[in-house]
Design an enzyme around this catalytic site. Sequence first.
Site, PDB file in Angstrom:
ATOM      1  N   ALA A  43       3.022   1.716   2.763  1.00 36.16           N
ATOM      2  CA  ALA A  43       4.385   0.608   2.779  1.00 36.16           C
ATOM      3  C   ALA A  43       5.462   1.679   1.602  1.00 36.16           C
ATOM      4  O   ALA A  43       6.474   1.534   2.208  1.00 36.16           O
ATOM      5  CB  ALA A  43       4.126  -0.515   2.016  1.00 36.16           C
TER       6      ALA A  43
ATOM      7  N   CYS B 171       0.846  -1.273   0.026  1.00 36.26           N
ATOM      8  CA  CYS B 171       0.162   0.041  -0.071  1.00 36.26           C
ATOM      9  C   CYS B 171       0.792   1.088  -0.043  1.00 36.26           C
ATOM     10  O   CYS B 171       2.166   1.148  -0.128  1.00 36.26           O
ATOM     11  CB  CYS B 171      -0.820   0.050   1.390  1.00 36.26           C
ATOM     12  SG  CYS B 171      -0.062   0.033   2.481  1.00 36.26           S
TER      13      CYS B 171
ATOM     14  N   ARG C 190      11.860  -5.119   6.202  1.00 32.43           N
ATOM     15  CA  ARG C 190      12.555  -4.857   5.059  1.00 32.43           C
ATOM     16  C   ARG C 190      13.803  -4.765   5.213  1.00 32.43           C
ATOM     17  O   ARG C 190      14.328  -4.238   6.315  1.00 32.43           O
ATOM     18  CB  ARG C 190      12.150  -3.383   4.355  1.00 32.43           C
ATOM     19  CG  ARG C 190      12.739  -3.042   3.118  1.00 32.43           C
ATOM     20  CD  ARG C 190      12.113  -2.099   2.279  1.00 32.43           C
ATOM     21  NE  ARG C 190      12.580  -1.577   0.980  1.00 32.43           N
ATOM     22  CZ  ARG C 190      13.199  -0.450   1.015  1.00 32.43           C
ATOM     23  NH1 ARG C 190      13.269   0.036   2.104  1.00 32.43           N
ATOM     24  NH2 ARG C 190      13.661   0.004  -0.040  1.00 32.43           N
TER      25      ARG C 190
ATOM     26  N   HIS D  80       5.761   6.484  -2.336  1.00 31.68           N
ATOM     27  CA  HIS D  80       7.221   6.779  -2.939  1.00 31.68           C
ATOM     28  C   HIS D  80       7.195   8.429  -3.253  1.00 31.68           C
ATOM     29  O   HIS D  80       7.801   8.879  -2.817  1.00 31.68           O
ATOM     30  CB  HIS D  80       7.716   6.078  -4.071  1.00 31.68           C
ATOM     31  CG  HIS D  80       7.709   4.558  -3.980  1.00 31.68           C
ATOM     32  ND1 HIS D  80       7.512   3.715  -4.909  1.00 31.68           N
ATOM     33  CD2 HIS D  80       8.040   3.897  -3.051  1.00 31.68           C
ATOM     34  CE1 HIS D  80       7.620   2.463  -4.474  1.00 31.68           C
ATOM     35  NE2 HIS D  80       7.986   2.631  -3.537  1.00 31.68           N
TER      36      HIS D  80
END
Length: 533
Positions: free
Chosen positions: A60, A57, A91, A189
């Site tokens: 994330a 999503c 991660r 991002h």
Amino acid sequence: MNAVDIKQKVSKTLEQYPAAVFKNRKDHVIVKDSEADVQIITANTRTVPGIITNRGCCYAGCKGVVLGPLRDALIITHGPIGCGYYSWGTRRHKGRIDGDEKNYLSYCLSTDLQEGDIVFGGDKKLKQAITEAVEIFHPETIMICSTCPVGLIGDDINADAAWAQKEFGIKVLAFSCEGYKGVSQSGGHHIANNSLIKHVIGTGERAVGKYSLNILGEYNIGGDGWEVERIMKRIGYDIVSVMTGNGTVRDLSNAHLAHLNVVQCHRSINYIGEMMNTKYGHDWIKVNFIGVQSMAKSLRDIAAYFGDKDLIDRTEEVIAEEISEISDAMEYFRNICQGKTAALFVGGSRAHHYQMLLKDIGVETVLAGYEFGHRDDYEGREVIPTIKADGDSKNIESIEVEPDSKYYRVFLSPERVIELKNTINLNDYPGMMKGMSDGSIVIDDLNHYETEEFLKILKPDIFCSGIKDKYISHKAGVFSKQLHSYDYSGPYAGFKGAVNFARDIAMGLTTPSWKLITPPWKKEPMLEGTMAV
Ligand code: CFN
Ligand code: HCA
């Protein structure tokens, strides 16, 4: 199997879907055909509800991917506890402190919103969380990342951040990266990029060396960034910042002082590359540090950008030394891997980058796809990002790029032509599809059902993907290699990293365990039938 057979099998697989799903999915799958005029793929669109996608999503993408690796930023997840908890240390962006620096990488802070906060508002709890975090950790930077319910109830996290910034005299940034925004991680991002350029980059003032760089889109997964930095430093580069692997807010604040941006992951941080170009005039070039040949080419491209003879000579020296150190090992592993095939499904750039490294060890890619790539990641870039000279890209009539030219010509009208420096080097940025062989499958937003079917059709020796889909491959008796986390191995970048990867692939291929697994469909009847009503 030839391309025609593959096309037929792809169609048969997709025809199992209900009509509406078939109509949607067929445009996300391409069988590479170099004879075709154009091959267009649909990407960056909403997943059909009900399909088991591997996508993540917006939160994330923002918190986990771009902001997460910043060691000196204390991130508070504003939302119910699950979002923070499940993004806690999952991660593999590694970090190491320098001296007595602060390092918050191993922490997970959350406001743990409860039902009452959803009804009456969560601002109070957020302010309280910031106050406690300041008392306990004394951070210089706090980042607040919202998850879904916060956007729905309308907490004003920007106002809360402004309050905290004034109250505690530290940098407090708010990211409205609610998970539902957009169709995947990709929107997150972008949100992270926007704030970093606005509030962080440009606020520092360190002296920089003669050849200074920012490395964008290198997240130090399994230590990749350290390996790249080691080589760059050997050549003589001053790395001003890495965005954002093992990164710091402090380093990022100086990024505007570097001479050049090199972009490893184009999907997650291209926006900063382009915004720095607009704001500070920085050029950026696309690189790929994954694979022996691509690493060497990237180093040559960077040296060529600076154009200094000493730097170019030094680059050749380092490349020659590094390659001679690894060539015996690479040859040994290539002999084991040669002739095998791979299917790759990763987020937004690795399904392309790793094809080069696989080629180095003689492995061909028969299927590749992105979770959330955009069309340019597949098809290559066709349009120049910013045409500052005229201000309005609508005026562009056509763009010409000559092969290997450092310039491109933009035709604003037949009479008005401007020539711009081709720093992006369009010839070097062809997207994933161009280098793939005819008959290979390119697929966007691959799902569980299609993974199972394409593994049966293509029978690859290796399936490279992530934690959500590796078990599909295990059950099918196909060796899987995680390209997100590297299965806790790495680094895989650069020259020495290539040997680590070659070793891990050779090990996976030669282990007898895969032959001991019989996929369920080989020993149990598959039930098929039609509904009575
Ligand atoms: S480290 Fe990167 S390289 S940032 Fe991106 S698009 Fe993810 S977290 Mo997973 S491994 Fe993956 Fe890429 Fe860029 Fe990683 S292929 S999905 S959002 N990704
Ligand atoms: C993310 C992070 C992820 C997930 C990895 C995986 C990562 O997309 O939110 O699915 O195996 O690299 O950690 O891509």
